[in-house]
Design an enzyme around this catalytic site. Structure first.
Site, PDB file in Angstrom:
ATOM      1  N   SER A  47     -27.611 -15.391   5.428  1.00 10.23           N
ATOM      2  CA  SER A  47     -27.120 -15.043   3.777  1.00 10.23           C
ATOM      3  C   SER A  47     -26.274 -14.445   3.646  1.00 10.23           C
ATOM      4  CB  SER A  47     -28.659 -14.693   4.211  1.00 10.23           C
ATOM      5  OG  SER A  47     -28.931 -14.209   2.301  1.00 10.23           O
ATOM      6  N   ARG A 107      -2.519  -4.617  -8.490  1.00  7.25           N
ATOM      7  CA  ARG A 107      -1.170  -4.442  -7.872  1.00  7.25           C
ATOM      8  C   ARG A 107      -0.372  -5.464  -9.075  1.00  7.25           C
ATOM      9  NH1 ARG A 107      -2.411  -3.527  -2.379  1.00  7.25           N
ATOM     10  NH2 ARG A 107      -2.793  -1.125  -3.038  1.00  7.25           N
ATOM     11  N   TYR A 143      -3.073   3.866   5.666  1.00  6.70           N
ATOM     12  CA  TYR A 143      -2.638   2.591   5.826  1.00  6.70           C
ATOM     13  C   TYR A 143      -1.157   2.411   5.644  1.00  6.70           C
ATOM     14  CZ  TYR A 143      -1.283  -2.212   5.721  1.00  6.70           C
ATOM     15  OH  TYR A 143      -0.422  -3.634   6.253  1.00  6.70           O
ATOM     16  N   ARG A 192      -4.612  -9.055  -9.041  1.00  4.57           N
ATOM     17  CA  ARG A 192      -4.019  -9.163  -7.647  1.00  4.57           C
ATOM     18  C   ARG A 192      -2.972 -10.101  -7.482  1.00  4.57           C
ATOM     19  NH1 ARG A 192      -6.071  -4.697  -7.135  1.00  4.57           N
ATOM     20  NH2 ARG A 192      -6.981  -3.713  -5.044  1.00  4.57           N
ATOM     21  N   GLU A 241     -10.979  -8.871   7.783  1.00  5.80           N
ATOM     22  CA  GLU A 241     -10.718 -10.052   6.564  1.00  5.80           C
ATOM     23  C   GLU A 241     -10.197  -9.270   5.040  1.00  5.80           C
ATOM     24  OE1 GLU A 241     -15.041 -10.141   6.845  1.00  5.80           O
ATOM     25  OE2 GLU A 241     -13.647  -9.691   8.654  1.00  5.80           O
ATOM     26  N   CYS A 288       0.846  -1.254  -0.105  1.00  7.54           N
ATOM     27  CA  CYS A 288      -0.214   0.020   0.140  1.00  7.54           C
ATOM     28  C   CYS A 288       0.994   0.988  -0.006  1.00  7.54           C
ATOM     29  CB  CYS A 288      -1.283  -0.205   1.274  1.00  7.54           C
ATOM     30  SG  CYS A 288      -1.923  -1.139   0.539  1.00  7.54           S
TER      31      CYS A 288
END
Length: 331
Positions: free
Chosen positions: A328, A278, A142, A214, A183, A114
């Protein structure tokens, strides 16, 4: 050796590897013991690295620090928590100061992909080599924290003999966040497919349009790279990444195949999905560390899905009497 973030995903796997190799390990994490992803019988400490006094106590008698602690998660989390993620730099400052004062000889900092300029990760992406930091435009609070902390580590090299920096790309595997909002894509998709399979549903919804590209690095390969970096003479940042590229749609299809189910995948482009593509350059890791990833995505993803499927089934059993709990994933 000290491992911060030891109760986290990568930290837990690193501690396990160090202990298996016969090292004495001190573990530290802010989470209470019951929330650590893995727990080992060693020196375990719960506390906050934002407290400089606590940091000084942790590093006493330690020769090498692996600094993994960070407030982070998937793209949705870091977009919602820019300030909290950026504030992790305070932990790095405290730990570097304490390490310098205590005579720590080795300090390994886990940075992130990042830090790279978002403009290099669009529809016409460039392979991201370690020198491609300019024009400075990291991803969110971040990314800014990781880039600033890299600079802090560089300055601390005046006082700590061996500073090492690993830029990690999309690490995945078992024993990590899968349902708490932190996550990342592989774990989130594994959870959604596992829930759909458990409930006999035929669709899942995934953030983005599915075309994002990715590479995903298995946690065992990541730990092997960190250990090799710690033993190396490489004082420059090093990318630790897999060169196997997939789209998010392909990732979801791979998970469904491992689950043995036929699933319709819908996409929600209104949700955060990060940069378009990336692409890592691991030339430095190959030359300086003689390291490259060894676990193919399909193999690592199978083991990851199996673990998350077990968590989903266990959680459903625990909450089976709660009629208000929904499984669901398709609305």
């Amino acid at each position: 050796m000290l491992v911060t973030g030891a109760g986290g995903f990568i930290g837990g796997h690193l501690v396990k590897s160090l202990l298996q190799a016969g090292h004495a390990v001190v573990c530290a994490d802010v989470k209470p013991r019951e929330r650590w992803w893995q727990w080992f019988e060693t020196a375990n400490h719960v506390g906050d690295l934002h407290d400089p006094v606590w940091c000084r106590g942790l590093v006493r008698g330690v020769d090498t620090v692996f600094h993994l602690a960070s407030d982070m998660g998937g793209i949705g989390y870091i977009r919602r928590h820019d300030f909290d993620c950026a504030s992790s730099a305070a932990m790095t400052i405290n730990l570097l100061r304490a390490s310098a004062a205590s005579g720590v000889s080795g300090f390994v900092f886990t940075s992130s992909a990042c830090v790279y300029p978002q403009a290099l990760q669009g529809m016409d992406p460039r392979p991201l080599s370690e020198a491609q930091i300019n024009p400075v435009d990291p991803e969110g609070g971040y990314g800014w924290e990781k880039l600033f902390s890299e600079k802090l580590c560089g300055f601390a090299g005046q006082h700590i003999q061996h500073i090492r920096i690993a830029r990690l790309f999309n690490v995945y595997g078992p024993h990590g966040a899968w349902n708490d909002g932190r996550e990342k894509a592989p774990a989130a998709i594994c959870r959604k497919v596992a829930l759909a399979a458990l409930n006999g549903q035929s669709c899942i919804r995934v953030h983005g349009d599915g075309t994002q590209i990715r590479s995903f690095l298995h946690v065992d390969d990541c730990v092997a790279g960190l250990l090799r970096l710690a033993r190396s003479t490489c004082s420059e940042p090093v990318n630790l990444a897999s060169t196997e590229l997939v789209s998010i749609r392909e990732l979801a299809e791979m998970v469904a195949k491992h689950a043995g189910v036929r699933i319709t995948i819908s996409f929600d482009s209104s949700m955060p999905s990060g940069v378009q593509a990336r692409v890592p350059d691991i030339t430095r890791a190959l030359r300086r560390l003689e390291w490259r990833s060894a676990i193919p995505l399909t193999e690592g993803l199978g083991a990851t899905y199996q673990w998350i499927d077990e968590q989903v089934a266990s959680t459903r059993k625990s909450f089976s009497r709660d009629s208000g709990w929904s499984f669901s994933e398709c609305q």
